[in-house]
Design an enzyme around this catalytic site. Structure first.
Site, PDB file in Angstrom:
ATOM      1  CB  VAL A   1      13.132  90.561 123.278  1.00  0.00           C
ATOM      2  CG1 VAL A   1      14.052  91.584 122.087  1.00  0.00           C
ATOM      3  CG2 VAL A   1      12.183  90.028 123.111  1.00  0.00           C
TER       4      VAL A   1
ATOM      5  N   GLY B   1      10.498  95.206 129.963  1.00  0.00           N
ATOM      6  CA  GLY B   1      10.104  96.281 128.890  1.00  0.00           C
ATOM      7  C   GLY B   1      10.319  95.395 127.206  1.00  0.00           C
ATOM      8  CD  GLU B   2      15.633  94.197 126.484  1.00  0.00           C
ATOM      9  OE1 GLU B   2      15.053  93.069 125.789  1.00  0.00           O
ATOM     10  OE2 GLU B   2      16.413  94.605 127.308  1.00  0.00           O
ATOM     11  N   GLY B   3       9.345  93.606 125.315  1.00  0.00           N
ATOM     12  CA  GLY B   3       8.799  92.183 125.054  1.00  0.00           C
ATOM     13  C   GLY B   3       9.094  91.165 125.738  1.00  0.00           C
TER      14      GLY B   3
END
Length: 547
Positions: free
Chosen positions: A100, A319-321
């Site tokens: 990210v 995930g993570e953004g």
């Protein structure tokens, strides 16, 4: 509820219809064919409605908030990764070494990390917001994941982080998350809010094997049976089966909506949290932008429930953004088009846009052969079918699809309705009594297609999939059938007119089945409308052009 949450909910308003109309009208005057930018045009119109002004503010600068928390359900061996990885990844975010961070640098977004529930001590440092509510949640198969007060406090933190980032000048927020085993809690949340079967919403997360996947599904099923979460009490649902980062993300989205700032959702974690935000404030969805479609199966089900179309579909599951950062330039481009592209008048360009066929007064000239996808909505006896047929009244040959049940003597009212429809149609039209719509939409032909109607199609498909019989896997099969229809509708080169019941215009049986059908039909209508060239609403025989 707290004063922070109360004040935030009170500030969330519906989109401004005047700004929406202004954006739609402006798109019609820009130097491009109307609708040629597809979903980006729809997005820019929605953001104008959110901001209450056309064109809307540029969604920049932007910031990603990565909410981190640990999960007691990790003890049920639903992840191959040790719980310590959560804190280790938080350190990686703060050092700028995660995916990210790299993607955020590419798109010019800042990254902040919010410790809302990490089990280990996280040393203070630049970029860290230390707001730990408790050192991880409890095992949701043994009791509530957290106290209601913990869930409420985490939501407040999410709201406060959104407020702080907006006060710092950010005009677009992006969701991020970190928490080993958080896809298990996400699956439980999605199942609780959508009534989907755990099999349909539980994926493989970080890449678990078959045995662990089966155990994960059973864990979700046990948690739901233990708590019987009530979606009418979203804070209670979060407390029972959610995570601290889920609650904080829900608050983060509500905070953005209250300040009329778009928030780009990442993957399945954010989508599950968005369901809680929507349950608390349905109008908050106007601020949400689906960054991408995660390969986690629950993400697609959650997005359907939210009525959101993802901008990116790249089989992501990190995930993570990460998916939200990839979508940020698309969101910014959508607004820049509305703000910066010249109009036909200002650029001195001749407007060659073809005139659309009128519903009230069908064209009398030769039928168009270019693609046109029209959705005609209306309540029972609204005249929607007659209006749809009127659009094709000058065409000699039409493929007419009747996906409803074949009339029988057992239902004389339905038989009379079908007979009336058959009598009204020209004899040269070809009738197809089938629910298999995808091959007809894919057919390469100049013969127009009419489908009457989506509501009978959906009812039959739900029966075909075993939804009413609660057959295992029925929800997943239904979602696949709907996805296939929407995809075929988006790609078809045929001239197509489809009729559907507008769910807000009829009486819904006060039963679980009635509400389920209403919700599914509403989602199908919204998805078809999003990829249609024209949308018309019939009310008491009077057409209103919505698009």
């Amino acid at each position: 509820m707290s004063s922070v949450l109360d004040e935030t909910l009170a500030a969330i308003r519906p989109v401004d219809p005047a700004a929406v109309r202004a954006a739609q009208e402006r798109h019609g005057r820009l130097t491009k064919p109307p609708g040629s930018l597809g979903a980006l045009e729809d997005l820019s119109v929605r953001l104008a409605g959110l901001a209450g002004v056309c064109p809307p503010p540029l969604p920049e600068p932007a910031a990603v908030a990565v909410f981190a928390g640990d999960h007691g359900v990790h003890a049920q061996r639903v992840s191959p990764w040790p719980q310590e990885v959560t804190a280790q990844m938080v350190a990686n975010f703060l050092a700028g070494g995660a995916v990210v961070n790299a993607m955020a640098r590419q798109v010019g977004a800042d990254v902040v990390v919010v410790d809302v529930g990490v089990a280990a001590e996280v040393p203070a440092g630049p970029g860290l917001v230390s707001r730990n509510v408790r050192r991880g949640t409890a095992d949701l198969t043994a009791g509530p994941a957290m106290a209601r007060a913990d869930a409420l406090r985490a939501m407040e933190i999410g709201i406060e982080v959104a407020n702080d980032l907006i006060a710092a000048g950010n005009r677009c927020l992006l969701t991020g998350d970190m928490g080993i085993a958080n896809t298990t809690a996400s699956a439980a949340l999605i199942a609780a809010f959508t009534h989907a079967d755990p099999v349909a919403v539980t994926g493989r997360g970080t890449g678990i094997d078959d045995d662990m996947h089966r155990r994960k599904i059973e864990v979700v099923r046990r948690a739901l049976a233990l708590h019987l979460p009530d979606p009418a009490d979203p804070i209670g649902v979060l407390a029972a089966v959610g995570g601290l980062e889920h609650a904080a993300l829900a608050g983060f989205m509500l905070g953005a909506a209250a300040r009329k700032v778009p928030v780009i959702l990442d993957g399945v974690i954010a989508c599950s949290a968005a369901l809680a935000a929507k349950a608390l404030a349905p109008d908050s969805v106007a601020a949400m932008v689906a960054g991408h479609r995660s390969v986690e199966p629950g993400a697609a089900i959650a997005l359907d429930a939210l009525g959101l179309r993802p901008l990116v579909d790249l089989d992501l599951r990190l995930g993570e953004g990460s998916g939200a950062t990839l979508a940020l330039p698309l969101v910014q481009s959508a607004v820049r088009v509305l703000r910066e592209v010249a109009t036909f008048d200002s650029a001195g360009v001749t407007d060659q846009t073809p005139t659309a066929v009128s519903v009230a007064e069908p064209a009398n000239d030769e039928p168009r052969t270019s693609r046109s996808r029209v959705l005609v909505l209306g309540g029972a006896r609204s005249g929607k079918s007659a209006a749809a047929e009127g659009l094709l009244s000058t065409v000699d040959t039409v493929d007419y699809v009747a996906p409803g049940p074949v009339p029988t003597a057992a239902d004389p009212e339905w038989a009379d309705r079908v007979a009336g429809h058959r009598e009204r149609r020209p004899r040269s039209w070809r009738t197809h009594e089938t629910r298999d719509l995808v091959p007809l939409l894919a057919l390469d032909t100049d013969v127009p297609l009419m489908i009457d109607c989506l509501s009978t199609w959906l009812s039959g498909v739900m029966d075909d999939c075993g939804v009413w019989a609660e057959i295992p896997g029925a929800d997943a099969e239904l979602a696949e059938r709907i996805d296939s229809l929407v995809s075929a509708w988006r790609k078809t080169d045929r001239q197509v007119v489809v009729v559907s019941n507008e769910v807000g215009s009829g009486v819904v049986p006060a039963t679980v089945a009635g509400r389920r059908f209403r919700d599914e039909l509403g989602r199908v209508n919204a998805r078809i409308a999003a990829v249609s060239d024209q949308v018309v609403l019939m009310t008491a025989g009077i057409p209103t052009r919505l698009r």
